[in-house]
Design a protein around this motif. Structure first.
Motif, PDB file in Angstrom:
ATOM      1  N   ASN A  47       0.800  -1.218   0.000  1.00 14.69           N
ATOM      2  CA  ASN A  47       0.000   0.000   0.000  1.00 14.69           C
ATOM      3  C   ASN A  47       0.838   1.276   0.000  1.00 14.69           C
ATOM      4  N   LYS A  51       1.995   1.029  -4.270  1.00 16.85           N
ATOM      5  CA  LYS A  51       0.828   1.796  -4.714  1.00 16.85           C
ATOM      6  C   LYS A  51       1.020   3.306  -4.556  1.00 16.85           C
ATOM      7  N   ARG A  52       2.226   3.731  -4.106  1.00 15.62           N
ATOM      8  CA  ARG A  52       2.453   5.178  -3.949  1.00 15.62           C
ATOM      9  C   ARG A  52       3.593   5.714  -4.804  1.00 15.62           C
ATOM     10  N   THR A 163       2.545   5.618 -12.009  1.00 17.62           N
ATOM     11  CA  THR A 163       2.111   5.550 -10.615  1.00 17.62           C
ATOM     12  C   THR A 163       0.705   4.995 -10.609  1.00 17.62           C
ATOM     13  N   ASP A 165      -1.594   4.861  -8.466  1.00 12.38           N
ATOM     14  CA  ASP A 165      -2.616   5.625  -7.743  1.00 12.38           C
ATOM     15  C   ASP A 165      -2.999   6.825  -8.599  1.00 12.38           C
ATOM     16  N   LYS A 167      -4.659   9.329  -7.982  1.00 11.66           N
ATOM     17  CA  LYS A 167      -4.700  10.577  -7.221  1.00 11.66           C
ATOM     18  C   LYS A 167      -3.317  11.030  -6.752  1.00 11.66           C
ATOM     19  N   SER A 168      -2.296  10.329  -7.147  1.00 11.64           N
ATOM     20  CA  SER A 168      -0.952  10.654  -6.678  1.00 11.64           C
ATOM     21  C   SER A 168      -0.526  12.049  -7.129  1.00 11.64           C
ATOM     22  N   ASP A 383       1.519  10.578   3.045  1.00 12.01           N
ATOM     23  CA  ASP A 383       1.343  10.993   1.653  1.00 12.01           C
ATOM     24  C   ASP A 383       1.788  12.438   1.462  1.00 12.01           C
TER      25      ASP A 383
END
Length: 393
Positions: A47, A51-52, A163, A165, A167-168, A383
């Protein structure tokens, strides 16, 4: 400037080779064995890392022409990468806006439309929804609001980062920490993708530790690479990304005084790792080549899989070179599967007994120190603060 960095590293490697020394860390590192198998820790790594941070998911050599695409799974996320009609590379979640079906099966191909196999909704290479099956029956919707979900994506140095995600806000170039400028000297954007294959392995960190480790080469690989293979390593880092090279004795005389004439193949020798899951190592089978290994966590903490890509500076044109490339690919699969990963899977079982509280990384294994430090740091970073890690390198 980046070539000057390569030359400076070569001089350091030669100086250590002639002096019979290597740089060393201040102390031995202890890593808890639970980091390699505890489920909660492993899920955090999925996670908060996979995922980041940007992942290197494709190569320019796989998507050279408009309409080329690659569909794959990355960290549990179905990803679709596309070369648009304008030549730009884009990435999307491989998910239809209608009912969530994966639009394209895993693999590579060329098409001017991505068509969902469930209800035939179709999208162009830019991810825009172009067609709805039986639109009069379905009803009115604003198609501009129902394209594929785009993911942050960057193509540099012949490699493609994504990436997973959507929304990164982490800038991919910031994450690369200038490492891409050095990788650019390979010229991968012009290379040929010969073939790919998959190898199953242990926990992803056990596998990654091996890519950073020259200490084991003359022992574990004595029957394949040979027992006289050097076991000393010099490490360089750019943010979390690292290069490992061996000290080179007597190379100054061989290369000569004219630094401008030093061959790029020598200057880029060694193993280049891109955090958190890529290894690039040079070989010569059918011509100048590299094995680019994409490492991904498996379905459980104790498993992983690696996609091995054999890239060649030039496409082999004759039967002998094709055979040599195929033989090298088969050889490297054997070395990784039957030596590296077979040993790693045994490590996995031994660690899970809890007989030892930690494993060790010596003063000569700085790559492992750096890697595990970055893993720990990223897991502990929010984040909001993640970009700050790469601003300072």
């Amino acid at each position: 400037m980046s070539r000057e960095q390569l030359i400076e590293m070569a001089k350091i490697n030669m100086a250590h080779g002639d002096a019979g020394t290597i740089p060393q860390t201040d102390d031995v590192l202890k890593v808890p064995v639970g980091n390699y198998f505890e489920t909660e820790r492993w899920q955090q790594e999925i996670n908060k890392i996979f995922k980041r941070v940007p992942l290197m998911l494709a190569m320019t050599a796989e998507l050279k022409e408009p309409g080329d695409y690659k569909a794959m799974n990355a960290g549990g996320v179905p990803v679709l990468i596309s070369r648009t009609e304008d030549g730009e590379v884009k990435a999307f979640v491989n998910m239809c806006a209608h009912r969530g079906s994966q639009v394209m099966d895993e693999g590579c191909g060329n098409t001017n439309r991505f068509t969902c196999p469930y209800h035939a909704w179709s999208y162009n290479g830019d991810g825009n929804l172009m067609g709805i099956y039986a639109p009069k029956d379905f009803g009115e919707i604003d198609k501009s609001q129902y394209g594929l979900t785009e993911l942050p994506c960057l193509e540099k140095a012949g490699l493609i980062w994504v990436t997973i995600d959507p929304k990164s806000t982490l800038d991919i170039e910031l994450f690369l920490s200038g490492y891409d400028e050095l990788l650019a000297h390979f010229g991968f954007e012009k290379w040929h993708h010969f073939a790919s294959q998959v190898v199953e392995g242990p926990n992803w960190k056990i596998a990654y530790d091996g890519y950073l480790d020259l200490y084991h080469l003359p022992i574990l690989h004595k029957d394949t690479f040979g027992s006289d293979f050097p076991n000393q390593a010099i490490y360089y880092s750019w943010g979390p990304h690292q290069r490992v090279a061996g000290p080179m004795k007597g190379m100054a005389k061989m290369l000569g005084d004219s630094e401008e004439d030093w061959p790029t193949e020598y200057l880029t020798a060694g193993v280049w790792t891109i955090f958190p899951h890529i290894s690039i190592a040079g070989f010569d089978g059918g011509g100048r080549a590299v094995m680019l290994s994409q490492l991904f966590p498996g379905e459980t903490p104790g498993t992983s899989y690696t996609v091995q890509h054999y890239l060649m500076a030039e496409e082999p044109k004759d039967e002998a070179k094709v055979k040599a490339a195929r033989d090298q690919l088969d050889f490297l699969r054997y070395v990784v599967a039957e030596e590296d990963y077979a040993t790693g899977l045994k490590q996995q079982k031994a660690m899970e007994t809890g007989a030892k509280e930690h494993v060790l990384f010596g003063r000569n294994e700085a790559g492992g120190h750096n890697f595990h430090s970055w893993v720990d740091t990223i897991l502990e970073t929010s984040d909001e603060d993640l970009p700050k890690l790469f601003q300072t390198g």
